[in-house]
Design an enzyme around this catalytic site. Structure first.
Site, PDB file in Angstrom:
ATOM      1  N   GLU A 219      18.103   6.247  -7.123  1.00  0.00           N
ATOM      2  CA  GLU A 219      18.018   5.444  -6.023  1.00  0.00           C
ATOM      3  C   GLU A 219      19.202   4.574  -5.550  1.00  0.00           C
ATOM      4  OE1 GLU A 219      14.251   3.599  -5.386  1.00  0.00           O
ATOM      5  OE2 GLU A 219      13.201   5.165  -6.146  1.00  0.00           O
TER       6      GLU A 219
ATOM      7  N   LEU B 248      14.153   1.098 -19.207  1.00  0.00           N
ATOM      8  CA  LEU B 248      13.414   0.640 -20.370  1.00  0.00           C
ATOM      9  C   LEU B 248      12.280   1.465 -20.679  1.00  0.00           C
ATOM     10  CD1 LEU B 248      13.303  -2.174 -21.901  1.00  0.00           C
ATOM     11  CD2 LEU B 248      11.383  -2.806 -20.426  1.00  0.00           C
ATOM     12  N   VAL B 249      11.548   2.003 -19.916  1.00  0.00           N
ATOM     13  CA  VAL B 249      10.289   2.872 -20.095  1.00  0.00           C
ATOM     14  C   VAL B 249      10.711   4.410 -19.744  1.00  0.00           C
ATOM     15  CG1 VAL B 249       8.734   0.971 -20.189  1.00  0.00           C
ATOM     16  CG2 VAL B 249       9.160   2.166 -17.978  1.00  0.00           C
TER      17      VAL B 249
ATOM     18  N   ILE C 181      18.973  -5.020 -14.777  1.00  0.00           N
ATOM     19  CA  ILE C 181      20.282  -5.629 -14.095  1.00  0.00           C
ATOM     20  C   ILE C 181      19.774  -6.855 -13.496  1.00  0.00           C
ATOM     21  CG2 ILE C 181      21.337  -3.416 -14.039  1.00  0.00           C
ATOM     22  CD1 ILE C 181      20.248  -3.244 -10.756  1.00  0.00           C
TER      23      ILE C 181
ATOM     24  N   LYS D 124      13.733 -11.792  -7.660  1.00  0.00           N
ATOM     25  CA  LYS D 124      12.226 -11.977  -7.269  1.00  0.00           C
ATOM     26  C   LYS D 124      11.816 -13.001  -8.349  1.00  0.00           C
ATOM     27  CE  LYS D 124       9.280  -8.676  -7.262  1.00  0.00           C
ATOM     28  NZ  LYS D 124       8.531  -7.568  -6.901  1.00  0.00           N
TER      29      LYS D 124
ATOM     30  N   HIS E   2      17.700   3.825 -12.600  1.00  0.00           N
ATOM     31  CA  HIS E   2      17.036   3.600 -11.625  1.00  0.00           C
ATOM     32  C   HIS E   2      17.803   3.597 -10.044  1.00  0.00           C
ATOM     33  CE1 HIS E   2      14.191   2.105  -8.273  1.00  0.00           C
ATOM     34  NE2 HIS E   2      13.159   2.650  -9.223  1.00  0.00           N
TER      35      HIS E   2
ATOM     36  N   HIS F 210       9.925   8.042 -13.523  1.00  0.00           N
ATOM     37  CA  HIS F 210      11.280   8.739 -12.863  1.00  0.00           C
ATOM     38  C   HIS F 210      11.823   9.590 -14.167  1.00  0.00           C
ATOM     39  CE1 HIS F 210      12.012   6.380  -9.396  1.00  0.00           C
ATOM     40  NE2 HIS F 210      11.559   5.258  -9.884  1.00  0.00           N
TER      41      HIS F 210
END
Length: 263
Positions: free
Chosen positions: A182, A209-210, A86, A93, A152, A214
């Site tokens: 989260e 993705l991986v 996303i 960043k 996530h 999590h």
């Protein structure tokens, strides 16, 4: 003749097994599609970069370190593809870093994350719907089965991405539901829909993705707070699938197409 670099940027992972199946496969698909460019990688998680350095003595650069290196090596065109899902904190960043280098290269081009345009949401919702229907097709009573995809989540303004994706699935009357660790929707929101739809069996998948911490702990772990245990305590039969979405051809191709769109 100008020197051209292909840079693939991801959050990173300390899990070597899933890294090979996800991040590196996505990188290889991009390399094959842009053979005329020299390949480089960067990760946006300094914590994971440090862990990999201490554990494996492998040097992976943060994006600004890589951009400095490309300057020193005389590259003047840089083509970047983000493997972020996303347009959240990590991607922004990266954008801030890239924008600070624009005057130091003749050309910088960056491909968007997985979920950005309306067409992206349509594509990913279709992928999730098809994959979910395949997961439940052999269940004894598939009308009482569903697939829960754990993302996530984020406190960034882009948190609405997950709810927007779930809304597309609700309109499609898909057996797939989106939740986040989260952010929003939360596991309680997912439980509401599962109970409302009289679901008995749940397939759990990472919308990541991986398949790292999590997925292995928050989603599929044996601790009381894992989604698997929460669902089982609620009386659901649970089947876990631990593939990160980077393992799927549809996702690998999407990242390639996102960079091609920018070009």
């Amino acid at each position: 003749m100008s020197k051209k670099a292909l840079v693939v940027v991801s959050f990173g992972t300390s899990h070597s097994d899933t890294r090979k199946k996800t991040i590196e496969i996505c990188e290889n698909e991009l390399r094959k599609s842009f053979l005329e460019y020299d390949f480089f990688r960067a990760w946006t998680s300094k914590m994971i970069i440090k862990k990999i350095k201490n554990r494996d003595n492998e040097e992976i650069l943060f994006p600004d370190e890589l951009m400095d290196m490309l300057c020193k090596k005389g590259y003047d065109e840089v083509y970047i593809q983000s493997l972020h899902l996303i347009c959240g904190e990590e991607y922004n960043k990266l954008l801030d870093i890239i924008n600070s280098y624009k005057k130091r290269f003749s050309k910088i081009c960056i491909g968007r994350p997985l979920l950005s345009t309306l067409e992206d949401y349509k594509y990913i919702a279709e992928f999730i719907d098809i994959k979910s229907k395949k997961d439940i097709e052999n269940d004894f009573k598939k009308e009482y089965s569903a697939v829960v995809w754990m993302g996530h989540g984020t406190e960034h303004i882009a948190h609405s991405s997950y709810a927007a994706l779930d809304y597309r699935l609700r309109v499609k009357e898909s057996p797939a539901f989106i939740g986040t660790v989260e952010g929003y929707p939360e596991i309680e929101d997912v439980l509401f829909f599962l109970e409302k739809n009289n679901i008995k069996k749940v397939h759990l998948r990472p919308l990541l993705l991986v398949s790292g911490d999590h997925a292995k702990n928050d989603m599929a772990g044996n601790n009381d707070k894992s989604w698997k245990k929460i669902l089982e305590k609620k009386g659901f039969e649970v089947e876990v699938h631990l593939e990160g979405i980077g393992q799927f051809d549809e996702i690998q191709r999407k990242f390639v197409e996102n960079l091609k769109d920018e070009l």
